[in-house]
Design an enzyme around this catalytic site. Sequence first.
Site, PDB file in Angstrom:
ATOM      1  CB  CYS A  59      -1.520  12.104 -23.996  1.00  0.00           C
ATOM      2  SG  CYS A  59      -1.210  11.336 -25.579  1.00  0.00           S
TER       3      CYS A  59
ATOM      4  CE1 TYR B 145       0.954  -3.209  -2.648  1.00  0.00           C
ATOM      5  CE2 TYR B 145       3.299  -3.136  -2.134  1.00  0.00           C
ATOM      6  CZ  TYR B 145       2.001  -3.420  -1.762  1.00  0.00           C
ATOM      7  OH  TYR B 145       1.737  -3.905  -0.500  1.00  0.00           O
TER       8      TYR B 145
HETATM    9  N1  LLP Z   1      -1.132  -5.484   5.446  1.00  0.00           N
HETATM   10  C1  LLP Z   1      -1.926  -4.419   5.274  1.00  0.00           C
HETATM   11  C2  LLP Z   1      -3.100  -4.236   6.132  1.00  0.00           C
HETATM   12  C3  LLP Z   1      -1.622  -3.477   4.272  1.00  0.00           C
HETATM   13  O1  LLP Z   1      -2.400  -2.416   4.102  1.00  0.00           O
HETATM   14  C4  LLP Z   1      -0.490  -3.678   3.438  1.00  0.00           C
HETATM   15  C5  LLP Z   1      -0.143  -2.738   2.381  1.00  0.00           C
HETATM   16  C6  LLP Z   1       0.298  -4.819   3.662  1.00  0.00           C
HETATM   17  C7  LLP Z   1      -0.058  -5.701   4.685  1.00  0.00           C
HETATM   18  C8  LLP Z   1       1.512  -5.137   2.856  1.00  0.00           C
HETATM   19  O2  LLP Z   1       2.485  -4.158   3.004  1.00  0.00           O
HETATM   20  P1  LLP Z   1       3.945  -4.384   2.382  1.00  0.00           P
HETATM   21  O3  LLP Z   1       4.586  -5.515   3.123  1.00  0.00           O
HETATM   22  O4  LLP Z   1       3.779  -4.701   0.940  1.00  0.00           O
HETATM   23  O5  LLP Z   1       4.621  -3.086   2.596  1.00  0.00           O
HETATM   24  N2  LLP Z   1       0.991   0.729  -3.673  1.00  0.00           N
HETATM   25  C9  LLP Z   1       1.999   1.153  -2.724  1.00  0.00           C
HETATM   26  C10 LLP Z   1       1.989   0.319  -1.473  1.00  0.00           C
HETATM   27  C11 LLP Z   1       0.656   0.252  -0.778  1.00  0.00           C
HETATM   28  C12 LLP Z   1       0.647  -0.615   0.448  1.00  0.00           C
HETATM   29  C13 LLP Z   1      -0.714  -0.807   0.980  1.00  0.00           C
HETATM   30  N3  LLP Z   1      -0.835  -1.686   2.107  1.00  0.00           N
HETATM   31  C14 LLP Z   1       3.357   1.162  -3.396  1.00  0.00           C
HETATM   32  O6  LLP Z   1       3.432   0.869  -4.595  1.00  0.00           O
HETATM   33  O7  LLP Z   1       4.364   1.493  -2.783  1.00  0.00           O
END
Ligand code: LLP
Length: 436
Positions: free
Chosen positions: A344, A373
Site C-alpha cells: 500500500c 541486492y
Molecule cells: N566493498 C565495499 C566496502 C562496499 O561498500 C561495497 C558495496 C562493495 C565492496 C561491493 O560493491 P559492488 O561490487 O556490489 O558494487 N544496495 C545498492 C548497492 C549498495 C552497495 C554498497 N556497497 C544497490 O542495490 O544498488
Amino acid sequence: MHHFAYRDGALHAEDVPVARIAQAVGTPFYCYSTATLERHYTVFAAGLSGLDARIYYALKANGNLAVVRTLARLGAGADIVSEGELRRARTAGVAADAIVFSGVGKTEAEMAAALDAGIFQFNVESEPELRALDKVARGRGRAAPIAIRVNPEVAAGTHAKITTGTKQNKFGIPWPQARAVYALARDLEGVAAVGIAAHIGSQILDLAPFEETFVKLRDYVLALRADGHDIRRLDVGGGLGVPYGAEAPSAPAEYTGLARRILGNLGCHLMFEPGRLIAGNAGILVARVLYIKESEERRFVIVDAAMNDLIRPALYDAWHGIVPVAEPAARAPLAPADVVGPVCESGDTFTLERPLPPLRTNDLLAFTTAGAYGAVMASTYNSRRLVPEVAVKGDAFAVVRPRPTYEAMLASERLPDWLAAAGATAARGRPDEGSR
Ligand code: LLP
C-alpha cells in the site's frame, strides 16, 4: 553473460523451466543460476592470474549460504560488514583468513568475534574505530591486521545513494588525515597497519573513476612506505557495474587489466571486493500476475511480488528487465504497462510505462538482474512473508531459503506481560497462537 534463456518458448534457468519451479515453490521467489555465479567468478579470477591477488566476494550483495558456498569452493574470500555476515561466511565455508571486515560502524562485540575467528583484515574507517579496535585486540593479546580505508575523493558517476568515494560521504578517511592515522596506528600495540583500502561506489560503468583511484592508491602506498610503514596489501573495493538494460559496463578483463597495469608491480597483495558483478546477473525474481487493471490512461499489471521483495526500483529508481516466463510470440504487440506490487504505497512500482506484450492473470514474469541486492534487502513489510530463494544447477533445483510460514512469522514476536493476559486473544488471532 548468464544462463537464463528461452528454450522451446519457456524461460529456463540453466536446464530447469522456471515455470516448474514456480509450480513447486509458489511465487514470488528468487532463482539463482550456479553456472552463472561460477562463470562470473572465474572470469574475474582469470583476469588476476599470475598476480598476488584474491577476490573477497562482497557478501552484502547476496549472502545466501548456497551462493557463498558455491563461490567459496572456487576459492573466493569474503568481504563482510557485520557479525552476521562473518557467521554466514564461515558457515558457508569461507576460511577465516580469507575474510576482510569493512564498514563504518563495527561494534566492539563484532571486533571481538572477528578477532577470535582470526580474520585476514579489518578495514578501519575512522580514528575512534582504530582506538576501539586497538583496545579490543590488546585485551585479547592480539594485534589486529588493518588497512585504513582512505577516501580518494573520486566521483564515481553513479547513483547518489551508492556513491561512497567523495567528501560528502561517510566512508573512509581523507588522505591527509589518513596519513596521520597511520602514524597513530604505529604507536598502538593492538593494531598492525599492513594495508590501504578504498571503495568508491557501486554500479560504476566506466573505467575512468577506477583509473583515477588506482593511481591515487599507488601514490598513497609509496608515500606511506616513505613514511616507514610496511604496506603489503591493497584493497581496491568493488563497484564494477553490470548491464541491467542497455548499459555497456567495462568488461571485468579491462578492469583487472587496469589494476594489473597500475598496481601489479607494487609488491602488494591485491584485494578485490566485487559483489554485484558476481551475483547481479545470476539471479531473477519470479512473480505471478494477479490482476490487470486498465483505465483510459494506464495499464496496471499487478503482480504478487512487491517492493518488500525487491526494493531497488523504489529506493534507487533502478531499472530491471521484466520478461514473461512464457515466451511471447515474435510479433506480439507491445503496449506500455505499469508493473506494480500489492503493497500500500505508490512507491511499490517496479516500472512505469514499460512496453510489454499482452499479459493475463496467472502469467509468470521474471525481473532480471535481481541476484545482487535483491533478496538480501527484502523485508516483511505489510506482513508479507520473506521471499524464498531457489538455486539451480544444471537440471536440478533446490529451495535454499524456504518461504516462512505465517505461524513462524507471528511466533517470532512476543507480547509483553501487560498484554499477554485477558483481552490479548483478539490481537493474537487464535487463542493458541502467540504464546510460544
Ligand atoms: N566493498 C565495499 C566496502 C562496499 O561498500 C561495497 C558495496 C562493495 C565492496 C561491493 O560493491 P559492488 O561490487 O556490489 O558494487 N544496495 C545498492 C548497492 C549498495 C552497495 C554498497 N556497497 C544497490 O542495490 O544498488
